[in-house]
Scaffold this motif. Structure first.
Motif, PDB file in Angstrom:
ATOM      1  N   ASN A  74       0.801  -1.331   0.288  1.00 44.33           N
ATOM      2  CA  ASN A  74      -0.096  -0.120   0.280  1.00 44.33           C
ATOM      3  C   ASN A  74       0.873   1.244  -0.045  1.00 44.33           C
ATOM      4  N   MET A  75       0.913   1.771  -1.100  1.00 45.26           N
ATOM      5  CA  MET A  75       1.545   3.009  -1.263  1.00 45.26           C
ATOM      6  C   MET A  75       1.093   4.548  -0.806  1.00 45.26           C
ATOM      7  N   ALA A  76      -0.448   4.491  -0.520  1.00 45.24           N
ATOM      8  CA  ALA A  76      -1.085   5.683  -0.009  1.00 45.24           C
ATOM      9  C   ALA A  76      -1.265   5.674   1.299  1.00 45.24           C
ATOM     10  N   LYS A  77      -0.611   6.680   1.880  1.00 44.58           N
ATOM     11  CA  LYS A  77      -0.777   6.846   3.386  1.00 44.58           C
ATOM     12  C   LYS A  77      -1.990   7.493   3.754  1.00 44.58           C
ATOM     13  N   SER A  78      -2.691   7.501   5.035  1.00 47.78           N
ATOM     14  CA  SER A  78      -3.829   8.038   5.471  1.00 47.78           C
ATOM     15  C   SER A  78      -3.541   9.231   5.757  1.00 47.78           C
ATOM     16  N   TYR A  79      -4.752  10.106   5.847  1.00 52.38           N
ATOM     17  CA  TYR A  79      -4.564  11.541   6.055  1.00 52.38           C
ATOM     18  C   TYR A  79      -5.587  12.126   6.655  1.00 52.38           C
ATOM     19  N   SER A  80      -5.499  13.257   7.611  1.00 49.85           N
ATOM     20  CA  SER A  80      -6.668  14.027   7.849  1.00 49.85           C
ATOM     21  C   SER A  80      -6.444  15.586   7.696  1.00 49.85           C
ATOM     22  N   GLN A  81      -7.458  16.224   7.773  1.00 54.96           N
ATOM     23  CA  GLN A  81      -7.676  17.610   7.503  1.00 54.96           C
ATOM     24  C   GLN A  81      -8.796  18.422   8.097  1.00 54.96           C
ATOM     25  N   ASP A 101      -9.106  26.145   3.659  1.00 52.08           N
ATOM     26  CA  ASP A 101      -9.245  24.749   3.138  1.00 52.08           C
ATOM     27  C   ASP A 101      -7.880  24.378   2.989  1.00 52.08           C
ATOM     28  N   VAL A 102      -7.818  23.012   2.481  1.00 53.57           N
ATOM     29  CA  VAL A 102      -6.439  22.390   2.011  1.00 53.57           C
ATOM     30  C   VAL A 102      -6.910  21.956   0.667  1.00 53.57           C
ATOM     31  N   PRO A 103      -6.639  22.696  -0.493  1.00 56.28           N
ATOM     32  CA  PRO A 103      -6.821  22.332  -1.895  1.00 56.28           C
ATOM     33  C   PRO A 103      -6.474  21.109  -2.287  1.00 56.28           C
ATOM     34  N   TYR A 104      -5.011  20.995  -2.162  1.00 56.50           N
ATOM     35  CA  TYR A 104      -4.060  19.831  -2.726  1.00 56.50           C
ATOM     36  C   TYR A 104      -3.261  19.102  -1.706  1.00 56.50           C
ATOM     37  N   GLY A 105      -2.834  18.241  -2.034  1.00 58.31           N
ATOM     38  CA  GLY A 105      -1.886  17.205  -0.840  1.00 58.31           C
ATOM     39  C   GLY A 105      -1.617  16.055  -1.637  1.00 58.31           C
ATOM     40  N   ALA A 106      -0.390  15.518  -1.089  1.00 53.30           N
ATOM     41  CA  ALA A 106       0.026  14.146  -1.445  1.00 53.30           C
ATOM     42  C   ALA A 106       0.786  13.475  -0.273  1.00 53.30           C
ATOM     43  N   ASN A 107       0.420  12.297  -0.006  1.00 53.35           N
ATOM     44  CA  ASN A 107       1.268  11.554   0.943  1.00 53.35           C
ATOM     45  C   ASN A 107       1.207   9.968   0.492  1.00 53.35           C
ATOM     46  N   VAL A 108       2.511   9.892  -0.335  1.00 53.01           N
ATOM     47  CA  VAL A 108       2.974   8.706  -0.696  1.00 53.01           C
ATOM     48  C   VAL A 108       4.340   8.024  -0.109  1.00 53.01           C
ATOM     49  N   LEU A 109       4.011   6.887   0.030  1.00 49.32           N
ATOM     50  CA  LEU A 109       5.092   6.184   0.672  1.00 49.32           C
ATOM     51  C   LEU A 109       5.089   4.448   0.383  1.00 49.32           C
ATOM     52  N   TYR A 110       5.900   4.097  -0.531  1.00 48.81           N
ATOM     53  CA  TYR A 110       6.028   2.836  -1.241  1.00 48.81           C
ATOM     54  C   TYR A 110       6.732   2.161  -0.080  1.00 48.81           C
TER      55      TYR A 110
END
Length: 375
Positions: A74-81, A101-110
Motif C-alpha cells: 500500500n503506497m498511499a498513506k492515510s491523512y486528516s485535514q 481549506d486544504v486544496p491539494y496534497g499528497a502522502n506517498v510512501l512505498y
C-alpha cells in the motif's frame, strides 16, 4: 423547502470533499457557504484511509519492466485535514465569507521491504488556502460573487530508483481569484451556481541531491501553477421534504507540471504531471425526516483517462457512494458522514511506453464531521 436546503447543505459539502480525486486534489473549492442564511460559521474535519496497491507488469526483466510480478504494498498513506468557513450577512443584498481549506496534497510512501522497483519512494505535497469572497444578490434572485484566494504550497520527495534522488522545496505563496454567478428560486429550494477558480502561480527553491543526499546539486527555481477549475453546483426541491442536488467539476490538470531541474536532467520527465483534464460528477438526494433530522445519499463518478498514470500517483478515475446525516438543534447543526471510493485501475510506465505496473481493485474510505452555527 428553504429549510430543507439548509439542513442538507453540510451533507452535500461532505460528500463532495476529502477523498481521492483527479490530480492531487483534496478540496472542491466550493463557495456555497455564501448561501447559508444569516451569519454562519462552520468547522469541519475529515479523515481518509486509502488502499492503493499494484504489481509489477511484464513477464521478463528489462529496463522498462524491472520487477514483473512484485507487489508494491500500500503506497498511499492515510491523512486528516480540517476546514473552516465564516459567512457574514452585511445587509439584504450583500454578504461576505472567509474560507480556509486544504486544496491539494499528497502522502506517498512505498514500503521499502518489497521487491517492487519503486520501493522506498515517497512524496509529500502540502498546501493551505484562505479565500475571501463577497456576494451581491439582485431583487430578481440572481447573484454574483467573487474574491481572492491566498495559497501556500511546498513539497518533498525521495525516488530511490533515480540514483537515490531527493528533493525539498521552500514554501511559496501565491494569489488567485474567484468569480461566480447564481440563480435561486426559494419557494422550490432551487439554486444553480457556476464558480470559476483561477490558476495560481508558484515559484519554489528546489534543493536536489542524489545518492540520498550524498551528492548535492545546485539549488534551482521550480515554477508551476495549480490548475484553474469550474464548478457547476445545483439543487432543487422535489417535495416539501426531499431535495435533489449535484455538481459537475472541471479541473485543468493537463497544465500542471512539477519539474525540478536535476530530476528532469536525469530522467527527461517531470516528477509529477498529468496528461488529461479531469471532470468529476456528483448527484444525490436529501431527505428531511423531521425538524431535527435529515440525511443525504450521494453518488460520484470520475472517468478513467489512461493510458498511464504517474508512479507517485497510480490512480485513474473513481466511483463513489456517500451517506451523511444532519442533526439540527436550535441554531446549531451537526453533520457526520462516510464515503466509499472505488479507485479506478491504473498502469504506470518507466520507458518505451510499456507498462511497468498494474494497479487494480483499490479503494478508499473517507469519514467526516462538521459543526455549523447560525447567529
Amino acid at each position: 423547502m428553504k429549510q430543507l436546503s439548509l439542513m442538507t447543505a453540510a451533507s452535500i459539502a461532505f460528500s463532495a470533499s476529502g477523498v481521492i480525486a483527479g490530480g492531487i486534489e483534496r478540496s472542491t473549492q466550493s463557495a456555497m457557504v455564501l448561501f447559508e442564511k444569516g451569519n454562519y460559521a462552520e468547522l469541519s474535519f475529515s479523515h481518509v484511509a486509502p488502499s492503493v496497491t499494484g504489481v509489477g507488469a511484464g513477464t521478463v526483466a528489462n529496463p522498462a519492466q524491472p520487477t514483473p510480478g512484485a507487489a508494491s504494498g500500500n503506497m498511499a498513506k492515510s491523512y486528516s485535514q480540517i476546514g473552516f468557513a465564516y459567512k457574514h450577512q452585511i445587509n439584504d443584498r450583500l454578504s461576505a465569507a472567509l474560507i480556509y481549506d486544504v486544496p491539494y496534497g499528497a502522502n506517498v510512501l512505498y514500503p521499502a521491504a518489497t521487491g517492487y522497483f519503486n520501493r522506498g519512494a515517497q512524496a509529500e505535497i502540502n498546501s493551505s488556502s484562505l479565500t475571501a469572497l463577497i456576494k451581491y444578490t439582485t431583487p430578481s434572485n440572481f447573484s454574483v460573487f467573487g474574491g481572492l484566494r491566498y495559497q501556500r504550497m511546498d513539497a518533498n520527495a525521495i525516488v530511490p530508483i533515480v540514483g537515490g534522488y531527493t528533493v525539498n522545496t521552500t514554501t511559496d505563496s501565491g494569489t488567485g481569484f474567484v468569480l461566480g454567478a447564481a440563480y435561486e428560486k426559494p419557494e422550490i429550494a432551487l439554486r444553480v451556481a457556476l464558480t470559476y477558480n483561477s490558476k495560481i502561480d508558484h515559484a519554489v527553491t528546489s534543493t536536489e541531491a542524489f545518492n540520498f543526499g550524498a551528492i548535492p546539486t545546485p539549488d534551482s527555481t521550480t515554477r508551476f501553477s495549480t490548475p484553474e477549475s469550474l464548478n457547476l453546483e445545483f439543487q432543487s426541491g422535489v417535495n416539501a421534504n426531499t431535495l435533489v442536488f449535484g455538481s459537475i467539476r472541471w479541473v485543468g490538470w493537463s497544465n500542471f507540471n512539477l519539474s525540478p531541474a536535476q530530476y528532469v536532467g536525469a530522467t527527461g520527465d517531470p516528477i509529477v504531471s498529468y496528461s488529461n483534464d479531469v471532470i468529476t460528477y456528483n448527484i444525490g438526494v436529501g431527505r428531511k425526516f423531521n425538524d431535527t433530522w435529515s440525511a443525504a445519499l450521494t453518488l460520484g463518478y470520475e472517468k478513467s483517462n489512461g493510458p498511464f498514470s504517474a508512479n507517485l500517483g497510480p490512480t485513474d478515475g473513481n466511483l463513489s457512494i456517500g451517506l451523511g446525516g444532519t442533526y439540527k438543534k436550535g441554531k446549531m447543526k451537526i453533520t457526520a458522514g462516510v464515503r466509499y471510493v472505488d479507485i479506478g485501475n491504473a498502469q504506470t510506465t518507466l520507458a518505451a511506453n510499456l507498462p511497468a505496473s498494474n494497479f487494480t481493485s483499490n479503494h478508499a474510505v473517507a469519514v467526516g464531521f462538521k459543526i455549523g452555527y447560525s447567529f
